[in-house]
Structure formats: C-alpha cells, structure tokens
Design a protein around this motif. Structure first.
Motif, PDB file in Angstrom:
ATOM      1  N   ASP A 106     -51.353  62.334  20.051  1.00  0.00           N
ATOM      2  CA  ASP A 106     -49.933  62.047  20.258  1.00  0.00           C
ATOM      3  C   ASP A 106     -49.075  62.373  19.029  1.00  0.00           C
ATOM      4  OD1 ASP A 106     -47.974  61.270  22.081  1.00  0.00           O
ATOM      5  OD2 ASP A 106     -47.946  59.211  21.345  1.00  0.00           O
ATOM      6  N   TRP A 107     -49.186  63.627  18.575  1.00  0.00           N
ATOM      7  CA  TRP A 107     -48.356  64.070  17.462  1.00  0.00           C
ATOM      8  C   TRP A 107     -46.966  64.404  17.979  1.00  0.00           C
ATOM      9  CZ3 TRP A 107     -50.226  62.995  12.945  1.00  0.00           C
ATOM     10  CH2 TRP A 107     -51.600  63.032  12.710  1.00  0.00           C
ATOM     11  N   LYS A 108     -46.005  63.552  17.692  1.00  0.00           N
ATOM     12  CA  LYS A 108     -44.626  63.767  18.131  1.00  0.00           C
ATOM     13  C   LYS A 108     -43.815  64.342  16.984  1.00  0.00           C
ATOM     14  CE  LYS A 108     -44.737  60.240  21.656  1.00  0.00           C
ATOM     15  NZ  LYS A 108     -44.235  58.974  22.167  1.00  0.00           N
ATOM     16  N   HIS A 109     -43.021  65.354  17.330  1.00  0.00           N
ATOM     17  CA  HIS A 109     -42.158  66.032  16.375  1.00  0.00           C
ATOM     18  C   HIS A 109     -40.722  65.933  16.876  1.00  0.00           C
ATOM     19  CE1 HIS A 109     -46.107  67.981  16.316  1.00  0.00           C
ATOM     20  NE2 HIS A 109     -45.854  68.459  15.114  1.00  0.00           N
ATOM     21  N   THR A 110     -39.799  65.640  15.998  1.00  0.00           N
ATOM     22  CA  THR A 110     -38.380  65.675  16.330  1.00  0.00           C
ATOM     23  C   THR A 110     -37.825  67.000  15.828  1.00  0.00           C
ATOM     24  OG1 THR A 110     -38.142  63.280  16.219  1.00  0.00           O
ATOM     25  CG2 THR A 110     -36.127  64.593  15.967  1.00  0.00           C
ATOM     26  N   ILE A 111     -37.167  67.733  16.739  1.00  0.00           N
ATOM     27  CA  ILE A 111     -36.577  69.030  16.400  1.00  0.00           C
ATOM     28  C   ILE A 111     -35.062  68.889  16.470  1.00  0.00           C
ATOM     29  CG2 ILE A 111     -36.378  71.462  17.019  1.00  0.00           C
ATOM     30  CD1 ILE A 111     -39.123  71.137  18.426  1.00  0.00           C
ATOM     31  N   LYS A 112     -34.400  69.193  15.369  1.00  0.00           N
ATOM     32  CA  LYS A 112     -32.939  69.160  15.324  1.00  0.00           C
ATOM     33  C   LYS A 112     -32.423  70.580  15.152  1.00  0.00           C
ATOM     34  CE  LYS A 112     -32.766  64.656  13.110  1.00  0.00           C
ATOM     35  NZ  LYS A 112     -32.472  63.949  11.862  1.00  0.00           N
ATOM     36  N   ILE A 113     -31.491  70.955  16.001  1.00  0.00           N
ATOM     37  CA  ILE A 113     -30.794  72.223  15.804  1.00  0.00           C
ATOM     38  C   ILE A 113     -29.712  71.935  14.772  1.00  0.00           C
ATOM     39  CG2 ILE A 113     -29.411  74.056  16.845  1.00  0.00           C
ATOM     40  CD1 ILE A 113     -30.766  73.377  19.546  1.00  0.00           C
ATOM     41  N   GLN A 114     -29.947  72.361  13.532  1.00  0.00           N
ATOM     42  CA  GLN A 114     -29.024  72.040  12.453  1.00  0.00           C
ATOM     43  C   GLN A 114     -27.761  72.882  12.499  1.00  0.00           C
ATOM     44  OE1 GLN A 114     -31.651  72.357   8.954  1.00  0.00           O
ATOM     45  NE2 GLN A 114     -31.355  70.147   8.744  1.00  0.00           N
ATOM     46  N   LYS A 115     -27.944  74.182  12.749  1.00  0.00           N
ATOM     47  CA  LYS A 115     -26.780  75.067  12.800  1.00  0.00           C
ATOM     48  C   LYS A 115     -27.204  76.429  13.339  1.00  0.00           C
ATOM     49  CE  LYS A 115     -27.213  76.270   7.884  1.00  0.00           C
ATOM     50  NZ  LYS A 115     -26.517  76.296   6.603  1.00  0.00           N
ATOM     51  N   THR A 116     -26.198  77.215  13.679  1.00  0.00           N
ATOM     52  CA  THR A 116     -26.432  78.616  14.014  1.00  0.00           C
ATOM     53  C   THR A 116     -25.751  79.449  12.938  1.00  0.00           C
ATOM     54  OG1 THR A 116     -24.475  78.724  15.424  1.00  0.00           O
ATOM     55  CG2 THR A 116     -26.569  78.200  16.500  1.00  0.00           C
ATOM     56  N   LEU A 117     -26.307  80.610  12.684  1.00  0.00           N
ATOM     57  CA  LEU A 117     -25.749  81.491  11.686  1.00  0.00           C
ATOM     58  C   LEU A 117     -26.093  82.938  12.050  1.00  0.00           C
ATOM     59  CD1 LEU A 117     -28.192  81.480   8.748  1.00  0.00           C
ATOM     60  CD2 LEU A 117     -28.088  79.484  10.191  1.00  0.00           C
ATOM     61  N   PRO A 118     -25.372  83.887  11.487  1.00  0.00           N
ATOM     62  CA  PRO A 118     -25.702  85.290  11.783  1.00  0.00           C
ATOM     63  C   PRO A 118     -26.989  85.683  11.062  1.00  0.00           C
ATOM     64  CG  PRO A 118     -23.883  85.172  10.222  1.00  0.00           C
ATOM     65  CD  PRO A 118     -24.191  83.762  10.632  1.00  0.00           C
ATOM     66  N   SER A 119     -27.714  86.616  11.657  1.00  0.00           N
ATOM     67  CA  SER A 119     -28.936  87.092  11.003  1.00  0.00           C
ATOM     68  C   SER A 119     -28.569  87.907   9.772  1.00  0.00           C
ATOM     69  CB  SER A 119     -29.772  87.926  11.966  1.00  0.00           C
ATOM     70  OG  SER A 119     -29.102  89.122  12.288  1.00  0.00           O
ATOM     71  N   GLU A 120     -29.506  87.952   8.849  1.00  0.00           N
ATOM     72  CA  GLU A 120     -29.327  88.733   7.639  1.00  0.00           C
ATOM     73  C   GLU A 120     -30.089  90.041   7.800  1.00  0.00           C
ATOM     74  OE1 GLU A 120     -30.211  86.583   3.980  1.00  0.00           O
ATOM     75  OE2 GLU A 120     -29.884  84.702   5.053  1.00  0.00           O
ATOM     76  N   ALA A 121     -29.456  91.134   7.448  1.00  0.00           N
ATOM     77  CA  ALA A 121     -30.108  92.440   7.536  1.00  0.00           C
ATOM     78  C   ALA A 121     -31.359  92.450   6.655  1.00  0.00           C
ATOM     79  CB  ALA A 121     -29.149  93.541   7.099  1.00  0.00           C
ATOM     80  N   GLY A 122     -32.436  92.990   7.178  1.00  0.00           N
ATOM     81  CA  GLY A 122     -33.674  93.121   6.416  1.00  0.00           C
ATOM     82  C   GLY A 122     -34.538  91.879   6.350  1.00  0.00           C
ATOM     83  N   VAL A 123     -34.114  90.794   7.002  1.00  0.00           N
ATOM     84  CA  VAL A 123     -34.893  89.551   6.982  1.00  0.00           C
ATOM     85  C   VAL A 123     -35.756  89.487   8.237  1.00  0.00           C
ATOM     86  CG1 VAL A 123     -34.755  87.027   7.079  1.00  0.00           C
ATOM     87  CG2 VAL A 123     -33.213  88.304   5.594  1.00  0.00           C
ATOM     88  N   ARG A 124     -37.016  89.109   8.063  1.00  0.00           N
ATOM     89  CA  ARG A 124     -37.950  88.960   9.179  1.00  0.00           C
ATOM     90  C   ARG A 124     -37.855  87.527   9.687  1.00  0.00           C
ATOM     91  NH1 ARG A 124     -43.169  87.076   9.727  1.00  0.00           N
ATOM     92  NH2 ARG A 124     -44.449  88.133  11.271  1.00  0.00           N
ATOM     93  N   TYR A 125     -37.605  87.397  10.963  1.00  0.00           N
ATOM     94  CA  TYR A 125     -37.535  86.083  11.594  1.00  0.00           C
ATOM     95  C   TYR A 125     -38.695  85.954  12.573  1.00  0.00           C
ATOM     96  CZ  TYR A 125     -32.800  85.926   9.735  1.00  0.00           C
ATOM     97  OH  TYR A 125     -31.715  85.925   8.900  1.00  0.00           O
ATOM     98  N   PRO A 126     -39.197  84.742  12.750  1.00  0.00           N
ATOM     99  CA  PRO A 126     -38.808  83.472  12.139  1.00  0.00           C
ATOM    100  C   PRO A 126     -39.256  83.408  10.684  1.00  0.00           C
ATOM    101  CG  PRO A 126     -40.749  83.135  13.471  1.00  0.00           C
ATOM    102  CD  PRO A 126     -40.340  84.559  13.663  1.00  0.00           C
ATOM    103  N   ARG A 127     -38.607  82.501   9.969  1.00  0.00           N
ATOM    104  CA  ARG A 127     -39.011  82.262   8.589  1.00  0.00           C
ATOM    105  C   ARG A 127     -38.820  80.794   8.259  1.00  0.00           C
ATOM    106  NH1 ARG A 127     -34.326  84.590   4.481  1.00  0.00           N
ATOM    107  NH2 ARG A 127     -32.587  83.501   5.463  1.00  0.00           N
ATOM    108  N   LEU A 128     -39.772  80.272   7.517  1.00  0.00           N
ATOM    109  CA  LEU A 128     -39.644  78.931   6.976  1.00  0.00           C
ATOM    110  C   LEU A 128     -38.826  79.035   5.715  1.00  0.00           C
ATOM    111  CD1 LEU A 128     -41.613  77.742   8.979  1.00  0.00           C
ATOM    112  CD2 LEU A 128     -42.916  76.819   7.092  1.00  0.00           C
ATOM    113  N   ILE A 129     -37.854  78.151   5.575  1.00  0.00           N
ATOM    114  CA  ILE A 129     -37.044  78.171   4.357  1.00  0.00           C
ATOM    115  C   ILE A 129     -37.261  76.918   3.516  1.00  0.00           C
ATOM    116  CG2 ILE A 129     -35.326  79.767   5.275  1.00  0.00           C
ATOM    117  CD1 ILE A 129     -33.477  77.300   5.711  1.00  0.00           C
TER     118      ILE A 129
END
Length: 190
Positions: A106-129
């Motif tokens: 029973d591993w429960k995770h809370t996921i919050k959509i913090q914000k949306t933003l435009p993608s950055e050119a040359g960045v590989r998504y998904p990425r952990l920041i």
C-alpha cells in the motif's frame, strides 16, 4: 501545422510518498502523457521494480491497466490509464491526485500538478529536477514495515540486522538519491 518543441506544454509534478517521515519525494517535468506513461516515470523515478498492481485515483475516478484488474480487486470499474492524459485531468480541474503501488504494501503517493510551463529547446523530457531520499526496497512491508526495516539495518544489535542487510543486498542508505542516474533511466514521452 505541427507543434514545435518550444510550444509543448510541460507539467511540473511533485510526487511524495505518503506516510514516510522525513518525506521521500520527487519533482519531475513531463510532456503531456497518459497515466500509463506517468506510471513508468514514477516507477523509475522512485526506483520501484514495477512488479505489483497500481492505480491512480483522480477526480473521484480510478485508473489503471484494466488488463491487470479483475473482479477480485474490487467492484468499482477502473478506467484505462492508457486513455487518460495529464492534460485531460488538468482540464477537469484536477490539481492533486493519488498513485497507489503494490496493494499489499500500500505505497500511496500524492501527485501535485505544481505548474505548466513551455518546453525548453534541447531538453529531454521527462526529467527529474529535484528529490530527496532513497525509495524503500520492494516488499519491505509498506510505510510501517519500512520503519521496522530501517531500525533493523541501522542497529547491528537488532536480531534481524544481518538477515535484512543481506536481503537488501548489503548496505542501504535511506538518504541516498542520485538524480543524474535516475534521469538516465527515464522513458522518453511523446
């Protein structure tokens, strides 16, 4: 007209493992994707092995892989996670939802959509920041079993110290988190 990478919307999510103190969490940026793809990101971002059932609970609805679910796991129907995208949840006003992994532990995770933003050119998504702490080992008994596990491996006098240290494959550092190593494992989303 095709979208360019510069106009893709990126969702910044904070995912926190519930019932664990100090908290274990990850902040990830992803392109719009299905919940099935998000499941893959969470699995790799936390270090889970994807060997158990999972589900998302969002806006009062359950989503998962219907091929894995049957009547033995509840009477409520489960929506197909391959057909629900982050953008659809956001359009419905969902800002926070839940991910449950391993119905026994029973591993429960809370996921919050913090914000949306435009993608950055040359960045590989998904990425952990950002993120903190190692993910608990699979099958250690959920949040409460994890507490017992930590007590045992951190105390050489504990009767289960040797057994659990061997079970986990040697040393386990609950504070360790290598963001660069995790980013290399994340599946690309489209």
């Amino acid at each position: 007209m095709a979208k360019t990478a510069a106009t893709d919307v990126i969702y910044q999510l904070e995912i926190t493992l519930d019932h664990i103190r100090p908290p274990i969490w990850r902040r990830v940026q992803v392109k719009d994707c299905t919940l099935a793809k998000l499941h893959d990101v969470i699995q790799r971002g936390f270090g889970w092995c994807d060997s158990h059932l999972h589900e998302f609970i969002a806006g009062g609805e359950r989503f998962g892989d219907p091929r894995q679910w049957n009547d033995d796991f509840g009477d409520e129907p489960i929506g197909d996670e391959r057909k629900m995208k982050l953008s659809q949840l956001a359009e419905r006003g969902v800002k926070k939802f839940e991910y449950v992994y391993d119905m026994g532990d029973d591993w429960k995770h809370t996921i919050k959509i913090q914000k949306t933003l435009p993608s950055e050119a040359g960045v590989r998504y998904p990425r952990l920041i950002a993120g903190e702490r190692a993910c608990p080992p699979e099958d250690c008994g959920g949040p409460w079993g994890y507490t017992d596990f930590l007590q045992a491996i951190q105390n050489r006098e504990h009767p289960q110290h040797d057994e659990l240290t061997e079970w986990v494959g040697g040393a386990f550092d609950p504070e360790a988190f290598a963001i660069e190593a995790v980013n290399k494992t994340l599946p690309a989303t489209r």
